[in-house]
Design a protein around this motif. Structure first.
Motif, PDB file in Angstrom:
ATOM      1  N   LYS A 114      -3.635 -23.479  14.524  1.00  0.00           N
ATOM      2  CA  LYS A 114      -5.095 -23.555  14.530  1.00  0.00           C
ATOM      3  C   LYS A 114      -5.576 -23.433  15.963  1.00  0.00           C
ATOM      4  O   LYS A 114      -5.189 -24.195  16.834  1.00  0.00           O
ATOM      5  N   GLU A 151     -11.631 -22.582  15.496  1.00  0.00           N
ATOM      6  CA  GLU A 151     -11.947 -22.642  14.065  1.00  0.00           C
ATOM      7  C   GLU A 151     -11.156 -21.626  13.242  1.00  0.00           C
ATOM      8  O   GLU A 151     -11.473 -21.397  12.083  1.00  0.00           O
ATOM      9  N   GLU A 152     -10.127 -21.013  13.826  1.00  0.00           N
ATOM     10  CA  GLU A 152      -9.342 -19.991  13.123  1.00  0.00           C
ATOM     11  C   GLU A 152      -7.906 -20.444  12.915  1.00  0.00           C
ATOM     12  O   GLU A 152      -7.352 -21.200  13.713  1.00  0.00           O
ATOM     13  N   LYS A 176     -12.569 -21.449   5.364  1.00  0.00           N
ATOM     14  CA  LYS A 176     -13.668 -20.679   4.785  1.00  0.00           C
ATOM     15  C   LYS A 176     -13.215 -19.408   4.075  1.00  0.00           C
ATOM     16  O   LYS A 176     -14.033 -18.761   3.434  1.00  0.00           O
ATOM     17  N   GLU A 177     -11.964 -19.018   4.220  1.00  0.00           N
ATOM     18  CA  GLU A 177     -11.497 -17.755   3.670  1.00  0.00           C
ATOM     19  C   GLU A 177     -10.226 -17.949   2.852  1.00  0.00           C
ATOM     20  O   GLU A 177      -9.469 -18.884   3.088  1.00  0.00           O
ATOM     21  N   THR A 214      -5.248 -13.539  10.628  1.00  0.00           N
ATOM     22  CA  THR A 214      -6.079 -14.670  11.019  1.00  0.00           C
ATOM     23  C   THR A 214      -7.119 -14.927   9.930  1.00  0.00           C
ATOM     24  O   THR A 214      -7.686 -13.989   9.398  1.00  0.00           O
ATOM     25  N   LYS A 258     -10.497 -17.722   8.904  1.00  0.00           N
ATOM     26  CA  LYS A 258     -11.405 -18.778   9.378  1.00  0.00           C
ATOM     27  C   LYS A 258     -11.385 -19.906   8.396  1.00  0.00           C
ATOM     28  O   LYS A 258     -11.093 -19.773   7.247  1.00  0.00           O
TER      29      LYS A 258
END
Length: 76
Positions: A38, A41-42, A61-62, A74, A76
């Motif tokens: 990490k 934020e990725e 988020k993904e 990568t 998020k």
């Protein structure tokens, strides 16, 4: 996710104390290898999924669905 490790889920539960993990797990299809890190934020992933398997990989988020092979990406 599916019987016999045909489909797995990779979803790091990150804490402030751990920002990077690397592990492997032997299955009947071969060795699953996962490394994630990490950075801000990725989530940066390096994955090896044996032939005959699929994986669902989640960030915060993904979501990405992948098949067998070597993967670098990568989320998020």
């Amino acid at each position: 996710m599916a019987p016999g490790f045909r489909k797995i889920m990779i979803y790091p539960e990150v804490t402030d104390r751990i920002s990077c993990v690397s592990f492997s797990y032997g299955t009947l299809y071969g060795e699953i290898k996962v490394r994630w890190e990490k950075i801000e934020e990725e989530y940066h992933y390096w994955l090896s999924v044996p032939h005959g398997m699929e994986a669902i990989v989640k960030g915060n988020k993904e979501i990405k669905e992948i098949g067998s092979g070597e993967w670098i990406f990568t989320l998020k």
